[in-house]
Design a protein around this motif. Structure first.
Motif, PDB file in Angstrom:
ATOM      1  N   TYR A  30       0.815  -1.217   0.000  1.00 29.21           N
ATOM      2  CA  TYR A  30       0.000   0.000   0.000  1.00 29.21           C
ATOM      3  C   TYR A  30       0.849   1.268   0.000  1.00 29.21           C
ATOM      4  O   TYR A  30       0.474   2.278  -0.576  1.00 29.21           O
ATOM      5  N   PHE A  31       1.999   1.206   0.656  1.00 33.70           N
ATOM      6  CA  PHE A  31       2.781   2.422   0.864  1.00 33.70           C
ATOM      7  C   PHE A  31       3.769   2.709  -0.268  1.00 33.70           C
ATOM      8  O   PHE A  31       4.567   3.635  -0.166  1.00 33.70           O
ATOM      9  N   CYS A  36      -0.573   7.365   0.316  1.00 31.49           N
ATOM     10  CA  CYS A  36      -0.886   6.413   1.395  1.00 31.49           C
ATOM     11  C   CYS A  36       0.176   6.490   2.491  1.00 31.49           C
ATOM     12  O   CYS A  36      -0.150   6.479   3.685  1.00 31.49           O
ATOM     13  N   SER A  88      -4.731   4.795  10.730  1.00 27.61           N
ATOM     14  CA  SER A  88      -4.136   4.824   9.386  1.00 27.61           C
ATOM     15  C   SER A  88      -4.942   3.968   8.411  1.00 27.61           C
ATOM     16  O   SER A  88      -5.120   4.351   7.251  1.00 27.61           O
ATOM     17  N   VAL A  92      -6.340   5.339   4.907  1.00 26.81           N
ATOM     18  CA  VAL A  92      -5.896   4.706   3.660  1.00 26.81           C
ATOM     19  C   VAL A  92      -7.087   4.098   2.924  1.00 26.81           C
ATOM     20  O   VAL A  92      -7.220   4.259   1.704  1.00 26.81           O
ATOM     21  N   TYR A  95      -9.073   6.847   1.239  1.00 27.06           N
ATOM     22  CA  TYR A  95      -8.355   7.326   0.052  1.00 27.06           C
ATOM     23  C   TYR A  95      -8.441   6.327  -1.111  1.00 27.06           C
ATOM     24  O   TYR A  95      -8.650   6.720  -2.266  1.00 27.06           O
ATOM     25  N   ILE A 102      -5.927  -3.328   6.544  1.00 32.33           N
ATOM     26  CA  ILE A 102      -4.701  -2.866   5.881  1.00 32.33           C
ATOM     27  C   ILE A 102      -3.507  -3.582   6.514  1.00 32.33           C
ATOM     28  O   ILE A 102      -2.582  -3.989   5.834  1.00 32.33           O
TER      29      ILE A 102
END
Length: 149
Positions: A30-31, A36, A88, A92, A95, A102
């Motif tokens: 994801y990052f 994110c 977070s 995320v 978004y 997650i």
């Protein structure tokens, strides 16, 4: 190792430094998405600004986080990580227009001993993108910080 084995012996000591590593569920990167990653940074800073911890060093990798911080008075390590993951994940997911987990439920923590060199541990943390060969120079990786800069 079963997830519950990671909890055995976990203590939360005020003003003690902890090196925490947590991974995304199924190691989904994801990052890799800069935005994110910035959402995660926002939630890390929020915990710092709420005086729940003092953030010392961190690096956000595509599918995991390494974070060195010092707990403040009357804080619980597991609760801090739970707050970070929940807040977070909410941001995320919003978004990315998705729902669901997650983060993996477990996390690894290391309580620093008095004889451990905290700056060396911080260097180890922020050098993670170099060891992973994501960049050739740390300056080329945007998702890290350390209190000693």
């Amino acid at each position: 190792m079963p997830r519950d084995d990671l909890r055995k012996g976990r203590v939360s000591l005020a003003y003690n430094a902890y090196f925490v590593t947590t991974v995304t569920q199924n190691r989904i990167p994801y990052f890799q998405d800069f935005y994110c990653a910035r959402l995660l940074v926002t939630e890390m800073r929020r915990l710092h600004e709420e005086n729940q911890l003092e953030s010392l060093a961190w690096v956000i990798m595509p599918d995991h986080l390494h974070w060195l911080f010092q707990l403040q008075e009357d804080q619980n390590l597991s609760e801090i990580v739970r707050l970070l993951k929940g807040r977070s994940a909410h941001r995320v997911n919003h978004y990315l227009l998705r729902q669901g987990s997650i983060w993996d439920r477990a996390f690894h923590d290391h309580a620093l001993r008095k004889d451990e060199d905290i700056k060396n541990i911080a260097r180890y943390i922020v050098a993670n993108p170099l060891r992973a060969k994501l960049v050739e120079k740390l300056d080329d990786y945007p998702m890290w910080d350390a209190a000693w800069l």
